[in-house]
Design a protein around this motif. Sequence first.
Motif, short mmCIF file in Angstrom:
data_model
loop_
_atom_site.label_atom_id
_atom_site.label_comp_id
_atom_site.label_asym_id
_atom_site.label_seq_id
_atom_site.Cartn_x
_atom_site.Cartn_y
_atom_site.Cartn_z
N LEU A 7 -34.52 -35.92 3.49
CA LEU A 7 -35.46 -35.11 2.72
C LEU A 7 -34.83 -34.61 1.42
CD1 LEU A 7 -38.37 -33.93 2.98
CD2 LEU A 7 -37.26 -31.79 3.67
N SER A 8 -33.60 -34.05 1.58
CA SER A 8 -32.95 -33.51 0.39
C SER A 8 -32.61 -34.61 -0.60
CB SER A 8 -31.69 -32.73 0.77
OG SER A 8 -30.77 -33.59 1.39
N ILE A 9 -32.21 -35.77 -0.07
CA ILE A 9 -31.92 -36.89 -1.00
C ILE A 9 -33.16 -37.26 -1.77
CG2 ILE A 9 -31.46 -39.38 -1.07
CD1 ILE A 9 -29.35 -38.98 1.08
N GLY A 10 -34.26 -37.37 -1.06
CA GLY A 10 -35.52 -37.72 -1.72
C GLY A 10 -35.91 -36.71 -2.77
N ILE A 12 -34.07 -34.38 -4.29
CA ILE A 12 -33.10 -34.28 -5.39
C ILE A 12 -33.24 -35.45 -6.34
CG2 ILE A 12 -30.65 -34.36 -5.94
CD1 ILE A 12 -30.83 -31.81 -4.69
N THR A 13 -33.38 -36.64 -5.79
CA THR A 13 -33.52 -37.80 -6.69
C THR A 13 -34.83 -37.73 -7.47
OG1 THR A 13 -34.38 -39.03 -4.79
CG2 THR A 13 -32.08 -39.42 -5.42
N MET A 14 -35.83 -37.14 -6.79
CA MET A 14 -37.09 -36.99 -7.51
C MET A 14 -36.91 -36.03 -8.70
SD MET A 14 -40.78 -36.51 -5.76
CE MET A 14 -41.20 -34.86 -6.22
N ILE A 15 -36.22 -34.91 -8.42
CA ILE A 15 -35.97 -33.95 -9.51
C ILE A 15 -35.19 -34.63 -10.64
CG2 ILE A 15 -34.72 -31.85 -10.12
CD1 ILE A 15 -35.38 -30.82 -7.31
N LEU A 16 -34.19 -35.41 -10.22
CA LEU A 16 -33.39 -36.13 -11.23
C LEU A 16 -34.29 -37.06 -12.06
CD1 LEU A 16 -30.55 -36.81 -12.32
CD2 LEU A 16 -30.47 -38.67 -10.63
N GLY A 17 -35.17 -37.76 -11.34
CA GLY A 17 -36.07 -38.67 -12.05
C GLY A 17 -36.94 -37.93 -13.05
N VAL A 18 -37.47 -36.77 -12.61
CA VAL A 18 -38.29 -35.98 -13.54
C VAL A 18 -37.48 -35.56 -14.76
CG1 VAL A 18 -39.48 -33.78 -13.82
CG2 VAL A 18 -39.87 -35.15 -11.77
N MET A 19 -36.25 -35.10 -14.49
CA MET A 19 -35.39 -34.65 -15.60
C MET A 19 -35.15 -35.78 -16.59
SD MET A 19 -32.59 -32.29 -13.68
CE MET A 19 -31.55 -31.87 -15.04
N LEU A 20 -34.81 -36.95 -16.04
CA LEU A 20 -34.49 -38.08 -16.92
C LEU A 20 -35.73 -38.49 -17.73
CD1 LEU A 20 -32.28 -40.29 -14.58
CD2 LEU A 20 -31.55 -39.03 -16.61
N ALA A 21 -36.87 -38.53 -17.07
CA ALA A 21 -38.08 -38.98 -17.75
C ALA A 21 -38.47 -37.98 -18.84
CB ALA A 21 -39.21 -39.12 -16.74
#
Lengths: 232, 113
Positions: A7-10, A12-21
């Motif tokens: 869950l946390s991996i999902g 966190i990576t989602m947050i990272l994706g939002v940040m990058l985008a």
Amino acid sequence: MNKSMYLSIGVITMILGVMLAVQFRTNRFIEQSVPADRAQELQVEYSKLEKDIRKFDREIEDLTYKLEQAKKGQMQAREAIQDELKKARINAGLVTVSGPGIEVVMDNPPSQSRRNSIFIIRDVDLLRVVNELWGAGAEAVSINGQRMISTSEIRQAGSFININLERIEPPFQILAIGSPEKLKSALEISGGLADYFKDLGIVVKIQSHSSLTVPAYSKSLQFNYAKAVWKG
Amino acid sequence: MWMGVWLAVIGLALGIALGLNLPFTIPQAYAKYMSVAALAALDSVFGGIRAAMEDHYDNKIFITGFFSNALLAAGLAFIGERLGIDLYLAAVVAFGVRLFQNLAIIRRHLLKK
């Protein structure tokens, strides 16, 4: 344990994706638009110009006020000058004036021949009357409509009398503005001019008027030689 | 293990799709901090993958590392800006070096299998 890890991996990576985008989009946006430094510069310049505008607005107000004051001053000065001019024109005899005064009518002896020069009115007689009137405080004098001014002459020209280069004929009507009593008494004083003329047989009629009008000098004054000298 | 990687890839794709469709952008003044924070977050994720491959993955360390690194990097850039030093360069260098280290270790783990 495993579940929470996934869950946390999902998440966190989602947050990272939002940040990058978002960062990607922001960078693209910055490239398209005005750089931050330039915008700031323009902002500073804009506020400076606004300040300048306010300053100039104040200056405009100030100068307008000063201009108004100057105009007001000019108006007063103009009024004063026109007042002075009016006075000068009255003094010079260029204006028709009216006021209390006396009317003196002189005529040659009725039965006398005109050629008998002793008994007719000559220039000197008129001069004496005018002189007497000036002496008694007359402010304006005219003879048969000819205003007496500073350069007026009373001159015998043959059997006629010229005043202001105009030929005048008897009866002579002399108008004088001033204190009627003073003017009258100056002429009627015993042993004065009136008596003298009566002795000669000249008809003299003196009348006081509460109001009479003395005409203006009708020609133009010319000073070709005299120049004003200002002192001080 | 492979499920975690797939989950990470799916999360990333979802996040990117979401970010590209969000109606707002960051103000220009904060874009610099955001870039450094994104770099730190990227490093944290690679660090997490490496930890998982070395089998000492800790969820708490991963989550706190992710957020504290991002915030620290952004804060460093902010303070640097105020002091007139390009402190964000320090964050870029530090996280960049760690990023490559982590990648190298992950590569070795993958090759050893």
